[in-house]
Write a protein that holds these residues in place. Structure first.
Motif, PDB file in Angstrom:
ATOM      1  N   THR A 298      48.133  48.233  24.059  1.00  0.00           N
ATOM      2  CA  THR A 298      46.947  47.911  23.984  1.00  0.00           C
ATOM      3  C   THR A 298      45.761  48.904  24.014  1.00  0.00           C
ATOM      4  O   THR A 298      45.959  50.294  25.027  1.00  0.00           O
ATOM      5  N   PRO A 299      45.053  49.346  23.298  1.00  0.00           N
ATOM      6  CA  PRO A 299      44.033  50.363  23.149  1.00  0.00           C
ATOM      7  C   PRO A 299      43.395  50.609  25.231  1.00  0.00           C
ATOM      8  O   PRO A 299      43.124  52.124  25.145  1.00  0.00           O
ATOM      9  N   GLY A 300      43.050  49.731  25.237  1.00  0.00           N
ATOM     10  CA  GLY A 300      42.495  50.087  26.673  1.00  0.00           C
ATOM     11  C   GLY A 300      43.451  50.802  27.190  1.00  0.00           C
ATOM     12  O   GLY A 300      42.587  51.774  28.075  1.00  0.00           O
ATOM     13  N   LYS A 303      44.370  54.296  26.450  1.00  0.00           N
ATOM     14  CA  LYS A 303      42.740  55.409  26.725  1.00  0.00           C
ATOM     15  C   LYS A 303      42.762  55.489  28.315  1.00  0.00           C
ATOM     16  O   LYS A 303      42.673  57.132  27.687  1.00  0.00           O
ATOM     17  N   ASP A 304      42.968  55.080  28.620  1.00  0.00           N
ATOM     18  CA  ASP A 304      42.739  55.436  30.116  1.00  0.00           C
ATOM     19  C   ASP A 304      44.145  56.438  30.311  1.00  0.00           C
ATOM     20  O   ASP A 304      44.018  57.118  30.611  1.00  0.00           O
ATOM     21  N   PHE A 332      37.254  47.108  19.096  1.00  0.00           N
ATOM     22  CA  PHE A 332      38.482  47.861  19.370  1.00  0.00           C
ATOM     23  C   PHE A 332      37.668  49.148  18.608  1.00  0.00           C
ATOM     24  O   PHE A 332      38.885  50.393  18.744  1.00  0.00           O
ATOM     25  N   GLU A 334      35.911  51.929  18.599  1.00  0.00           N
ATOM     26  CA  GLU A 334      34.895  52.669  18.669  1.00  0.00           C
ATOM     27  C   GLU A 334      37.143  53.442  20.085  1.00  0.00           C
ATOM     28  O   GLU A 334      36.574  55.060  20.370  1.00  0.00           O
ATOM     29  N   ASP A 335      37.675  52.832  20.370  1.00  0.00           N
ATOM     30  CA  ASP A 335      38.750  53.118  21.162  1.00  0.00           C
ATOM     31  C   ASP A 335      39.790  53.758  20.078  1.00  0.00           C
ATOM     32  O   ASP A 335      40.172  55.057  20.752  1.00  0.00           O
ATOM     33  N   GLU A 338      38.316  56.725  19.848  1.00  0.00           N
ATOM     34  CA  GLU A 338      39.300  57.688  20.806  1.00  0.00           C
ATOM     35  C   GLU A 338      40.942  58.138  20.811  1.00  0.00           C
ATOM     36  O   GLU A 338      40.907  59.252  21.209  1.00  0.00           O
ATOM     37  N   VAL A 339      41.680  57.409  20.236  1.00  0.00           N
ATOM     38  CA  VAL A 339      42.528  57.349  20.272  1.00  0.00           C
ATOM     39  C   VAL A 339      43.102  58.907  19.222  1.00  0.00           C
ATOM     40  O   VAL A 339      44.087  59.252  19.620  1.00  0.00           O
TER      41      VAL A 339
END
Length: 604
Positions: A298-300, A303-304, A332, A334-335, A338-339
């Motif tokens: 999942t994106p969160g 990204k972390d 999502f 922007e997430d 970033e990926v």
């Protein structure tokens, strides 16, 4: 007296001086004429009379017309535009303004102006009899399977798994699951992805989209592992990004199922990792330390992990965005960008969904190289294997009528609500009535969510009450009945919800409760969706004033049926509730429970 006389004399001198400095006021007309005279003198066109006659002013105006005159003259010269053409232009302008966002590319690629022009090369080739098929033969197969394609040099469709050259253990595993021949999206989608092409896949819910990207990414991981084995800390080769933890878990289970079969047959061990929130990160890092081939995330959390440098995408060559329109369109974006920043080279990008309006497709194409769009059925259309029933139920009578609805079919049954508070209320009510029910929404912790999904899938529980967190992509076996306790605010969510039944060729029933609390726009969208699927339209919907009947000419002129933004058939983009909601959401700066509704806080 003498002093007074002197003062008087001085005053008189002052007045005289003032009179000498006096400049005569020149009227505006005369000043304009003088200016015009100077201009014409410079151009060598002779002198104008210095009179202020109106006739002379008119002549000067004729020689140099004002911008206002020019504007009115241009308007007169333009051909008259019909009201339909005017509306088409307005809609086109709206879509263009909405598309004027940053392209879906990494910051590095945008900054350096990096653009890939050729698709990725893979080691896969279909058999010679498939390669030598003529374009007419390919079109005939696509027509027969109702497949629409857009793009350059589209690979030929393949009608069986054997010709797709999958390893024998994979073909046997498919047979054991009752999958003996590919579905329409697989017939064209699998050859396209195996050939290394970027793709946008649009197909009905329950049409086998997951296998279209899972099988090629396993083949890619096998190919890379055979060339050079991964060492600790390396990988992944393939990445799948999903909008919810439940969908990520489901996709991960499918990946593991097929990699386990290959491992048992003596093929290299392909390690996969589930990268989602709510799970201890240490167990995920253990897989990365050994070297990971496939990551489902999942994106969160993804990204972390990338930001903390616990994992990298240096070797990643394959990216899938599952339920891509939800990822890009609803929070999502922007997430995901970033990926994208963590990719060091070109990747093969694949996007999938059941509802993907033209606006999202255009936006997504910015990140793809020579993309192929494979479409099975209209984007946003309902699954034809679902019997859709609509009931008018007063708000206060809904919870009592729910028990009657549960009697329609044997379990398992899915109940959808718009917010979390309603989910908890209905769950409690059903438990009090002796119904074996579980509930899931974004406010519950991961352990509760996983228990609810697992017990419902295994048949230990008969009813699952959920927000839209369970509507996107989740595959529940043999669901007989979906009940929409609340109609969603957007027709896309309705299509995803009812798609939880009627999967893999089976039929199912979807019952939706409506009342005066629903907006007329969503009811009109529902009416048109029922009409398109040749379902019974209840009298309460049939009697609605339908503005779309008056704008059929507009649909023909613009080439867009219904709304170009959300795909709803009951309104045009100017009245789109989804667009209005997103504008208000942007102002409020809040996010709903996985795009379902407010309720009380908590994220996915």
């Amino acid at each position: 007296m003498a002093v007074g006389a002197e003062a008087k004399e001085e005053k008189g001198d002052g007045e005289e001086e003032e009179e000498n400095d006096y400049e005569e006021y020149i009227p505006i007309k005369k000043r304009r004429l003088l200016e015009a005279q100077k201009v014409l003198q410079r151009k060598g066109r002779g002198m104008l009379s210095s009179t202020t006659e109106d006739g002379d002013l008119a002549k000067a105006a004729e020689m140099k017309p004002s911008l206002l005159l020019k504007s009115s003259q241009l308007k007169k010269d333009q051909p008259e535009v019909s009201a339909t053409e005017q509306m088409v232009r307005q809609e086109k302008d709206m879509i263009e303004r909405l598309s004027e966002r940053k392209t879906l590319m990494s910051v590095r690629e945008l900054a350096k102006g990096i653009q890939y022009t050729e698709p990725m090369k893979t080691g896969w080739k279909p058999p010679s009899h498939v390669r030598h098929m003529s374009e007419n033969e390919c079109e005939e197969i696509r027509k027969q399977w109702h497949i629409l394609v857009e793009g350059e040099e589209v690979p030929p469709p393949i009608k069986n798994f054997k010709d797709m050259r999958f390893p024998e253990p994979i073909v046997k595993k498919l047979k054991s699951k009752g999958i003996t021949r590919p579905t329409p999206i697989q017939v064209q989608g699998l050859p396209a992805i195996l050939a290394g092409r970027d793709m946008i896949g649009i197909a009905f819910t329950g049409s086998g989209k997951t296998l279209v990207f899972v099988l090629p990414l396993i083949m890619l991981a096998l190919q890379e592992e055979s060339r050079m084995s991964l060492i600790g800390g390396e990988g992944p080769f393939a990445l799948v990004v999903c909008p919810s933890r439940e969908l990520a878990r489901q996709t991960f289970d499918v990946v593991q199922e097929f990699t386990a079969v290959l491992r048992d047959a003596g093929f290299p061990d392909l390690r996969s990792m589930l990268c989602i929130g709510g799970i201890d990160m240490r167990s995920q890092l253990e897989v990365v330390r050994r070297g990971v081939h496939i990551v489902v995330a999942t994106p969160g959390r993804l990204k972390d992990m990338l930001a903390k440098k616990k994992m990298n995408l240096d070797n990643c060559k394959f990216l899938t965005l599952d339920e891509a329109d939800r990822l890009i369109d609803l929070g999502f974006e922007e997430d995901i960008r970033e990926v994208f920043d963590h990719f060091k080279a070109q990747r093969q990008t694949v996007l999938f969904s059941a509802t993907m309006p033209k606006k999202i497709q255009n936006f997504a194409k910015s990140a793809l190289v020579k993309p192929i769009v494979v479409n099975v059925g209209r984007a946003g259309a309902a699954n034809l294997d679902v019997i859709q029933e609509v009931e008018y139920v007063k708000q206060e009578a809904k919870i009592v009528y729910l028990l009657e609805c549960l009697q329609k079919t044997p379990p398992p049954v899915l109940i959808f609500c718009e917010n979390k508070a309603d989910v908890d209320d209905i769950h409690e009510y059903l438990l009090l009535k002796g119904v074996e029910a579980v509930a899931i929404h974004g406010g519950k912790d991961q352990e509760d969510r996983e228990y609810a999904i697992a017990s419902f899938k295994s048949g230990k529980k008969d009813v699952l009450v959920a927000t839209d967190v369970a509507s996107k992509g989740l595959d529940f076996p043999d669901i007989q009945h979906v009940i929409n306790y609340d109609m969603p605010a957007e027709i896309e969510n309705y299509v995803h919800r009812i798609g939880r039944t009627g999967r893999c060729g089976k039929t199912g029933i979807a019952t939706s409760f409506i009342n005066k609390n629903q907006s007329e726009t969503i009811l009109l969208d529902l009416k048109h969706l029922l009409k398109e699927a040749k379902q019974r339209i209840p009298p309460v919907l049939a009697t609605l004033d339908d503005p779309m009947e008056e704008v059929e000419e507009l649909a023909k002129a613009s080439g867009v049926k219904g709304c170009a933004y959300c795909g709803g058939l009951g309104h045009r983009i100017g009245e789109c509730p989804k667009l209005e909601h997103q504008k208000s959401q942007a102002i409020a700066g809040t996010r709903r429970d996985y795009f379902g509704s407010g309720g009380y806080g908590g994220e996915i």
